[in-house]
Design a protein around this motif. Structure first.
Motif, PDB file in Angstrom:
ATOM      1  N   LEU A 129     -60.651  39.890  57.832  1.00 19.07           N
ATOM      2  CA  LEU A 129     -61.821  40.563  57.909  1.00 19.07           C
ATOM      3  C   LEU A 129     -62.161  41.138  59.328  1.00 19.07           C
ATOM      4  O   LEU A 129     -62.007  40.368  60.173  1.00 19.07           O
ATOM      5  CB  LEU A 129     -62.888  39.908  57.410  1.00 19.07           C
ATOM      6  N   MET A 130     -62.511  42.158  59.534  1.00 14.74           N
ATOM      7  CA  MET A 130     -63.026  42.721  60.908  1.00 14.74           C
ATOM      8  C   MET A 130     -64.295  42.065  61.540  1.00 14.74           C
ATOM      9  O   MET A 130     -64.200  41.920  62.830  1.00 14.74           O
ATOM     10  CB  MET A 130     -63.390  44.268  60.880  1.00 14.74           C
ATOM     11  N   ASN A 131     -64.850  41.440  60.809  1.00 13.99           N
ATOM     12  CA  ASN A 131     -66.001  40.614  61.204  1.00 13.99           C
ATOM     13  C   ASN A 131     -65.465  39.348  61.678  1.00 13.99           C
ATOM     14  O   ASN A 131     -66.512  38.326  61.964  1.00 13.99           O
ATOM     15  CB  ASN A 131     -67.252  40.697  60.494  1.00 13.99           C
ATOM     16  N   GLY A 132     -64.205  38.900  61.493  1.00 20.63           N
ATOM     17  CA  GLY A 132     -63.909  37.426  61.606  1.00 20.63           C
ATOM     18  C   GLY A 132     -64.198  36.910  63.136  1.00 20.63           C
ATOM     19  O   GLY A 132     -64.842  36.043  63.177  1.00 20.63           O
ATOM     20  N   PRO A 133     -63.871  37.692  64.067  1.00 22.09           N
ATOM     21  CA  PRO A 133     -63.954  37.163  65.619  1.00 22.09           C
ATOM     22  C   PRO A 133     -65.682  36.823  65.684  1.00 22.09           C
ATOM     23  O   PRO A 133     -66.080  35.898  66.453  1.00 22.09           O
ATOM     24  CB  PRO A 133     -63.572  38.349  66.351  1.00 22.09           C
ATOM     25  N   ALA A 134     -66.388  38.041  65.415  1.00 22.08           N
ATOM     26  CA  ALA A 134     -67.943  37.784  65.521  1.00 22.08           C
ATOM     27  C   ALA A 134     -68.594  36.590  64.693  1.00 22.08           C
ATOM     28  O   ALA A 134     -69.121  35.780  65.225  1.00 22.08           O
ATOM     29  CB  ALA A 134     -68.652  39.107  65.076  1.00 22.08           C
ATOM     30  N   ASN A 147     -75.766  39.245  63.297  1.00 18.39           N
ATOM     31  CA  ASN A 147     -74.442  39.264  63.762  1.00 18.39           C
ATOM     32  C   ASN A 147     -73.728  40.491  63.115  1.00 18.39           C
ATOM     33  O   ASN A 147     -73.620  40.692  61.821  1.00 18.39           O
ATOM     34  CB  ASN A 147     -73.713  38.035  63.142  1.00 18.39           C
ATOM     35  N   THR A 148     -73.141  41.629  64.014  1.00 17.93           N
ATOM     36  CA  THR A 148     -72.639  42.756  63.551  1.00 17.93           C
ATOM     37  C   THR A 148     -71.202  42.997  64.040  1.00 17.93           C
ATOM     38  O   THR A 148     -71.239  42.881  65.442  1.00 17.93           O
ATOM     39  CB  THR A 148     -73.605  43.786  63.728  1.00 17.93           C
ATOM     40  N   THR A 149     -70.440  43.827  63.318  1.00 16.62           N
ATOM     41  CA  THR A 149     -69.159  44.142  63.722  1.00 16.62           C
ATOM     42  C   THR A 149     -69.213  45.698  63.261  1.00 16.62           C
ATOM     43  O   THR A 149     -69.443  45.987  62.417  1.00 16.62           O
ATOM     44  CB  THR A 149     -67.903  43.374  63.278  1.00 16.62           C
ATOM     45  N   LEU A 150     -68.915  46.503  64.382  1.00 17.62           N
ATOM     46  CA  LEU A 150     -68.745  47.896  64.193  1.00 17.62           C
ATOM     47  C   LEU A 150     -67.351  48.470  64.543  1.00 17.62           C
ATOM     48  O   LEU A 150     -66.975  48.261  65.622  1.00 17.62           O
ATOM     49  CB  LEU A 150     -69.740  48.563  64.954  1.00 17.62           C
ATOM     50  N   ALA A 151     -66.835  49.088  63.412  1.00 18.67           N
ATOM     51  CA  ALA A 151     -65.458  49.679  63.853  1.00 18.67           C
ATOM     52  C   ALA A 151     -65.756  51.189  64.114  1.00 18.67           C
ATOM     53  O   ALA A 151     -66.165  51.897  63.358  1.00 18.67           O
ATOM     54  CB  ALA A 151     -64.819  49.567  62.342  1.00 18.67           C
TER      55      ALA A 151
END
Length: 344
Positions: A129-134, A147-151
């Protein structure tokens, strides 16, 4: 830059750190930029050795880089007797291209290689999942705000900065840790838009606050005056870049002669940027030439490069920095910062 010279609600960059090919932390990055030597891979980076074995067994490289970058920021602030509060008032916003391409590819491969499609290492699913690191970073450091991840590819770091600006303006957070992370891997190299450009890796994180919530004694490094994002619809991406730079400067009520430093990441467009803000400003910042293609982290590395250089040059005080990006699909973005400059 005193509190009387900044807009009460504008985002302020008050601290930063990085995990880069120059090593761990702010000082290592600033020294590497100062030397001007190219480097592309974070040296001797082993997640479990850097962060310890507790809770890190399933971390992939991208997660390890993100967690380490935030750890460095928090530790450096505490060492300077300016600790950063965590808890519910602190947001985390990370930019990315598509998360960890290597982890996603490995997980997918396992579904084909196992006896059954579901014979996959389930414990590694978060890394897909792209938000794994965050998410991992927030859990480790008790960051309970948004807590947000932006591609966003090359624009990912600037999109994260714009998102944080909205969170702060809406009162959803008192401060935000804003950054981006990219890992170097064979899978990412295979997917690269420009296979002849060396791949870089690393993560950089900014502490973004406003004057309303600025703790006593916290020094302002830069003020975000404007941020503009647009998509090329005329099949002329460099024209889109020029338009977003001009509009961002207009929003900042600024002129090109006020620009001290400028950088563009993603597609090569330094000549077009130089035509807008001057060759000297563009020559001052060569992040992509030093670190290679760092994807969404490129714009944040450009910001940290400018801040590191401004710390050493009193002439930067009060001047502007233009941080831009352009990707192969025509997404252009630009931020305008006013620098504090001077010695720390």
């Amino acid at each position: 830059m005193s509190a009387t010279t900044i807009h009460r609600d504008r985002p302020l960059i008050t601290a930063w750190s990085a995990v880069s090919p120059y090593g761990l932390g702010r000082d290592a990055f600033a020294a590497g930029v100062g030397r001007g030597e190219p480097a592309h891979r974070v040296p001797d980076f082993d997640t479990r050795k850097v962060l310890g074995k507790a809770g890190t067994r399933t971390y992939d490289r991208a997660t390890g880089l993100a967690v380490t970058a935030v750890r460095e920021l928090l530790d450096e602030a505490a060492a300077a007797e300016q600790p950063i509060a965590t808890g519910g008032g602190t947001a985390l916003v990370l930019g990315t291209t598509l998360g960890s391409a290597h982890s996603a590819a490995g997980f997918s491969r396992a579904s084909f290689e196992g006896d059954k499609p579901y014979d996959v290492p389930a414990q590694l699913m978060p890394n897909v999942l792209m938000n794994g690191p965050a998410a991992a970073t927030a859990i480790r450091f008790d960051l309970k705000g948004p807590n947000t991840t932006l591609a966003g590819g090359a624009a990912g770091g600037l999109l994260a900065l714009g998102y944080a600006r909205r969170l702060l303006a809406a009162g959803r957070a008192e401060r935000a840790l804003v950054g981006a992370v990219e890992e170097q891997s064979d899978t990412r190299a295979w997917l690269a838009d420009a296979p002849d450009t060396p791949l870089g890796e690393g993560g950089a994180v900014l502490l973004v606050e406003t004057a309303r919530t600025l703790p006593p004694g916290r020094r302002v490094l830069a003020e975000l005056l404007a941020l503009d994002v647009r998509l090329d619809v005329d099949e002329d991406p460099e024209a889109a870049l020029a338009a977003t730079v001009r509009d961002a400067l207009a929003q900042a009520d600024a002129t090109p002669d006020q620009v001290w430093a400028a950088a563009v990441t993603g597609q090569p467009a330094e000549d077009r940027l130089a035509a807008l803000v001057g060759t000297e400003a563009v020559r001052r910042v060569r992040t992509a030439g030093l670190l290679g293609d760092t994807g969404s982290a490129g714009t944040v590395f450009s910001v940290t490069t400018v801040l590191a250089l401004a710390e050493q040059d009193p002439a930067a005080a009060g001047r502007l920095a233009v941080i831009a990006s352009l990707d192969h699909q025509g997404l252009a973005a630009c931020a305008v910062l006013r620098l504090a400059g001077g010695d720390r």
